[in-house]
Enzyme design. Sequence first.
Site: not given
Length: 282
Positions: A149, A167
Amino acid sequence: MKTPARVAATPQGKVSAKKPKPPKPESRLAMVRRARRINRELAEIYPYAHPELDFRNPFELLVATVLSAQTTDLRVNQTTPALFAAYPTPEDMAAAAPEDLEELIRPTGFFRAKSRSLLGLSQALRDDFGGEVPGRIEDLVTLPGVGRKTANVVLGNAFGVPGITVDTHFGRLVRRWKLTEQEDPEKVEAEICAIFPRSEWTMLSHRVVFHGRRICHSRKPACGACPIAPLCPAYGEGETDPEKAKKLLKYEKGGQPGQRLTPPPDYPGLPAPPLGGAAVAS
């Protein structure tokens, strides 16, 4: 006056109500078309979508993204000015005293663990990458505290390399839209990447996160104020009354400050306040 239910005669002469046919499952092609239309609609709603972390270079974005775990981008943005004034380069941060670094990042929470990550990644940048943030995901994920991420955030916004950033908001919305059933972020990333052209990945991530923070909230989405409601299989999970839904809007959609202290010039909302100023919801 209620419309009577449709009835049919049984072989025994009795009358029974016909059961409505269940809706046909959405085909893969129909889902992809709907998903891409959602992206086009979001592009019109949020033409100013952007990363909501303040940064001036790849190192600042990397550090800010690591700090954003388990806190708001707003709190990170309020914390990083003093942090980067004290440690503007990887070499500076690598040489920091742990207790001094911890004190500076304390407002972001989990400051001891985050301090260890920042010291580790800064030392790795200094020792293994010549003091520069690498531009390959294979290298970024070797840094302490950096997963896919964080790597995709840095690559997409500091290097122009397309990537999907999964997310909490992104995962929640793509599942709510029935684009995936996966819970694991890497599996979500893989399935969503297969739906959209590579050139759209980075901006799609921003648009979805913007929508999740402003309208499609976790506990009470503002369905009645949502411009993409006709495309959403989950319409009705939140407030459907338009006037009540408007009161649920956040940030620039609700007339409140955004998360960045230094937002882009085209951002239509107000800058966020510095540390100690009035807070806004995440």
